[in-house]
Design a protein around this motif. Structure first.
Motif, mmCIF file in Angstrom:
data_model
loop_
_atom_site.group_PDB
_atom_site.id
_atom_site.type_symbol
_atom_site.label_atom_id
_atom_site.label_comp_id
_atom_site.label_asym_id
_atom_site.label_seq_id
_atom_site.Cartn_x
_atom_site.Cartn_y
_atom_site.Cartn_z
ATOM 1 N N GLY A 34 0.816 -1.212 0.000
ATOM 2 C CA GLY A 34 0.000 0.000 0.000
ATOM 3 C C GLY A 34 0.850 1.262 0.000
ATOM 4 N N PRO A 35 1.699 1.438 1.035
ATOM 5 C CA PRO A 35 2.559 2.619 1.072
ATOM 6 C C PRO A 35 3.458 2.768 -0.153
ATOM 7 N N ILE A 36 3.949 1.630 -0.726
ATOM 8 C CA ILE A 36 4.816 1.736 -1.899
ATOM 9 C C ILE A 36 4.033 2.324 -3.071
ATOM 10 N N ALA A 37 2.813 1.810 -3.287
ATOM 11 C CA ALA A 37 1.981 2.331 -4.371
ATOM 12 C C ALA A 37 1.669 3.808 -4.137
ATOM 13 N N GLU A 38 1.397 4.156 -2.865
ATOM 14 C CA GLU A 38 1.108 5.554 -2.538
ATOM 15 C C GLU A 38 2.302 6.447 -2.837
ATOM 16 N N ALA A 39 3.500 5.973 -2.435
ATOM 17 C CA ALA A 39 4.701 6.771 -2.646
ATOM 18 C C ALA A 39 4.927 7.016 -4.131
ATOM 19 N N GLN A 40 4.690 5.957 -4.935
ATOM 20 C CA GLN A 40 4.894 6.118 -6.370
ATOM 21 C C GLN A 40 3.862 7.062 -6.969
ATOM 22 N N ALA A 41 2.607 6.919 -6.518
ATOM 23 C CA ALA A 41 1.547 7.797 -7.021
ATOM 24 C C ALA A 41 1.834 9.242 -6.636
ATOM 25 N N ALA A 42 2.332 9.440 -5.395
ATOM 26 C CA ALA A 42 2.638 10.798 -4.932
ATOM 27 C C ALA A 42 3.741 11.407 -5.775
ATOM 28 N N LYS A 43 4.723 10.558 -6.148
ATOM 29 C CA LYS A 43 5.835 11.054 -6.950
ATOM 30 C C LYS A 43 5.341 11.483 -8.334
ATOM 31 N N THR A 44 4.488 10.635 -8.932
ATOM 32 C CA THR A 44 3.940 10.967 -10.239
ATOM 33 C C THR A 44 3.124 12.249 -10.165
ATOM 34 N N ALA A 45 2.269 12.336 -9.133
ATOM 35 C CA ALA A 45 1.419 13.519 -8.991
ATOM 36 C C ALA A 45 2.272 14.768 -8.831
ATOM 37 N N ALA A 46 3.365 14.655 -8.048
ATOM 38 C CA ALA A 46 4.238 15.811 -7.841
ATOM 39 C C ALA A 46 4.905 16.233 -9.144
ATOM 40 N N SER A 47 5.314 15.224 -9.962
ATOM 41 C CA SER A 47 5.934 15.542 -11.239
ATOM 42 C C SER A 47 4.955 16.249 -12.152
ATOM 43 N N ILE A 48 3.711 15.749 -12.205
ATOM 44 C CA ILE A 48 2.713 16.374 -13.077
ATOM 45 C C ILE A 48 2.457 17.813 -12.623
ATOM 46 N N ALA A 49 2.370 17.998 -11.295
ATOM 47 C CA ALA A 49 2.113 19.344 -10.771
ATOM 48 C C ALA A 49 3.251 20.293 -11.123
ATOM 49 N N ARG A 50 4.461 19.754 -11.262
ATOM 50 C CA ARG A 50 5.591 20.621 -11.580
ATOM 51 C C ARG A 50 5.641 21.005 -13.052
ATOM 52 N N VAL A 51 5.154 20.116 -13.925
ATOM 53 C CA VAL A 51 5.319 20.397 -15.355
ATOM 54 C C VAL A 51 4.089 21.027 -16.004
ATOM 55 N N LEU A 52 2.992 21.161 -15.266
ATOM 56 C CA LEU A 52 1.797 21.742 -15.878
ATOM 57 C C LEU A 52 1.280 22.888 -15.005
ATOM 58 N N PRO A 53 0.545 23.837 -15.633
ATOM 59 C CA PRO A 53 -0.060 24.892 -14.833
ATOM 60 C C PRO A 53 -1.066 24.294 -13.852
ATOM 61 N N GLU A 54 -1.452 25.082 -12.870
ATOM 62 C CA GLU A 54 -2.366 24.587 -11.836
ATOM 63 C C GLU A 54 -3.606 23.924 -12.422
ATOM 64 N N PHE A 55 -4.010 22.833 -11.815
ATOM 65 C CA PHE A 55 -5.222 22.153 -12.280
ATOM 66 C C PHE A 55 -5.941 21.566 -11.088
ATOM 67 N N SER A 56 -7.227 21.280 -11.283
ATOM 68 C CA SER A 56 -7.990 20.739 -10.161
ATOM 69 C C SER A 56 -8.553 19.358 -10.474
ATOM 70 N N VAL A 57 -8.505 18.958 -11.755
ATOM 71 C CA VAL A 57 -9.051 17.648 -12.103
ATOM 72 C C VAL A 57 -8.014 16.567 -11.875
ATOM 73 N N GLN A 58 -8.470 15.327 -11.862
ATOM 74 C CA GLN A 58 -7.583 14.179 -11.686
ATOM 75 C C GLN A 58 -6.915 13.854 -13.026
ATOM 76 N N PRO A 59 -5.564 13.844 -13.099
ATOM 77 C CA PRO A 59 -4.907 13.507 -14.370
ATOM 78 C C PRO A 59 -5.248 12.074 -14.786
ATOM 79 N N GLU A 60 -5.426 11.895 -16.087
ATOM 80 C CA GLU A 60 -5.818 10.584 -16.573
ATOM 81 C C GLU A 60 -4.690 9.995 -17.413
ATOM 82 N N LEU A 61 -4.272 8.768 -17.052
ATOM 83 C CA LEU A 61 -3.168 8.137 -17.784
ATOM 84 C C LEU A 61 -3.671 7.561 -19.098
ATOM 85 N N LYS A 62 -3.036 7.962 -20.200
ATOM 86 C CA LYS A 62 -3.408 7.429 -21.509
ATOM 87 C C LYS A 62 -2.141 7.040 -22.255
ATOM 88 N N THR A 63 -2.317 6.287 -23.325
ATOM 89 C CA THR A 63 -1.157 5.953 -24.141
ATOM 90 C C THR A 63 -1.454 6.266 -25.592
#
Lengths: 184, 193
Positions: A34-63
């Motif tokens: 659980g904590p490992i998945a959380e840590a990874q999700a937090a890292k991804t979320a932090a990266s997205i927050a750094r590279v994009l302007p402020e947003f309030s919606v949940q980012p959606e993973l696509k390929t």
């Protein structure tokens, strides 16, 4: 000191040790997954927050597939997309997250993983002057290539190969952006 | 041997890095900065203490011919445990040390202490031995890390006091060998007195 060995006690003691160890590891794995998945999700979320302007919606993973390679990106409606792309650096793959806003401008970039030389190419994740030059970059107007190759990017001193890889990763991220926008 | 001597011998008489010259792979690879050295040292100490305790407990009942595989399974278990815990609670540290955490399994210091000490001493003494050798290893890595960080990056524990780039060679592998060599000479000279 150790007991005398015979086939039975060797087999028994090895199995017993393996059994206890795997039970212990299974328990810890269940506890930490659980904590490992959380840590990874937090890292991804932090990266997205750094590279994009402020947003309030949940980012959606696509390929999306481009030139036979599958790229992952996070779609953030109203803000832009954060593309994960990589290029061959000096010591191995250089993986970036590149944020492109809805106007086609690069917002920011962040290094996800790299194996560049410490003190030289590794600066690509810390050198503010190098990283910040891409903020607000519009690839339609300025060429994404290092100056040595006739572009507009100021390379990190003595790390042209790393700078080239960084630039190439941004360029392919931008191509992904164009492709995604073209598909919409 | 007195209890205190069990702990202090790791610093001088049986210093794993400068006297026993064991565990050179993480020593050379992870000491690019003082902080990295400290983290690696503490990770190794964690495994060392726990494996020493468990091995001293099970040693009397483990048949002689399979004792090495049994010890390795025990050590590998603690390393994997450490790996999972680090990934969960200190992901940044795990990312810096990466590959070198699983490599603790084959670190000669850990199996060496199991063979040379834990399997013929009491649980309490083995735990103290783990603490002593672990501390000795940690301090050695921090010292190498401090020297390399000062020369290579002009900082100590990330606190930069010399502007500019520093001598690049000391951040890379050759610098690790040079610093280790000189420190070993210095250490053995001081220890002989």
């Amino acid at each position: 000191m150790a007991a005398k060995s015979n086939l039975l006690n060797m087999a028994l003691s090895l199995s017993a040790v393996c059994l206890v160890c795997s039970a212990l590891l299974g328990g810890v794995y269940a506890m930490t997954s659980g904590p490992i998945a959380e840590a990874q999700a937090a890292k991804t979320a932090a990266s997205i927050a750094r590279v994009l302007p402020e947003f309030s919606v949940q980012p959606e993973l696509k390929t999306v597939e481009m030139d036979g390679v599958e790229y992952s990106y996070y779609d953030v409606p109203g803000s832009g997309i954060a593309v994960i792309s990589s290029a061959g650096g000096f010591g191995g793959p250089l993986k970036l997250m590149v944020g492109v806003d809805d106007n086609g401008q690069i917002v920011n970039t962040v290094v996800l993983s790299h194996s560049e030389t410490p003190g030289l190419g590794a600066k690509c994740s810390t050198d503010v002057a190098f990283i910040d030059q891409f903020k607000g970059w519009d690839p339609a107007e300025r060429k994404l290539a290092v100056r040595k190759d006739g572009g507009d990017v100021d390379a990190i001193t003595a790390s042209t190969i790393t700078s080239r890889a960084y630039t190439a990763a941004i360029a392919s991220a931008y191509d992904v952006y164009l492709k995604v926008k073209g598909n919409e | 041997m007195s209890k205190l001597a069990l702990i202090t011998k790791g610093f001088l008489k049986e210093n794993p890095t400068f006297v026993l010259v064991l565990g050179m792979c993480p020593t050379l690879a992870t000491t690019t900065s003082a902080m990295n050295g400290l983290e690696m040292g503490l990770a190794t100490m964690f495994v060392l203490i726990l494996s020493n305790i468990v091995i001293s407990l099970i040693a009397p009942v483990v048949p002689d011919k399979v004792h090495i595989p049994v010890y390795i399974v025990v050590i590998a278990t603690f390393v994997t445990l450490l790996q999972l815990l680090m990934q969960a609670y200190v992901p940044e540290v795990y990312e810096t040390l990466g590959l070198f955490i699983p490599l603790i399994v084959v670190n000669c210091i850990v199996l060496g202490r199991a063979e040379a000490f834990a399997n013929k001493n009491t649980v309490g003494d083995s735990a103290l031995d783990g603490i002593g050798i672990g501390l000795g290893f940690t301090v050695s890595l921090v010292v190498i890390g401090i020297v390399r960080e000062i020369l290579g990056s002009g900082s100590v524990f990330g606190w930069k006091f010399i502007p500019g780039d520093g001598i690049l060679a000391f951040v890379m592998a050759p610098g690790a060998f040079i610093v280790l060599g000189y420190l070993m000479v210095l250490f053995n000279k001081l220890a002989k007195r």
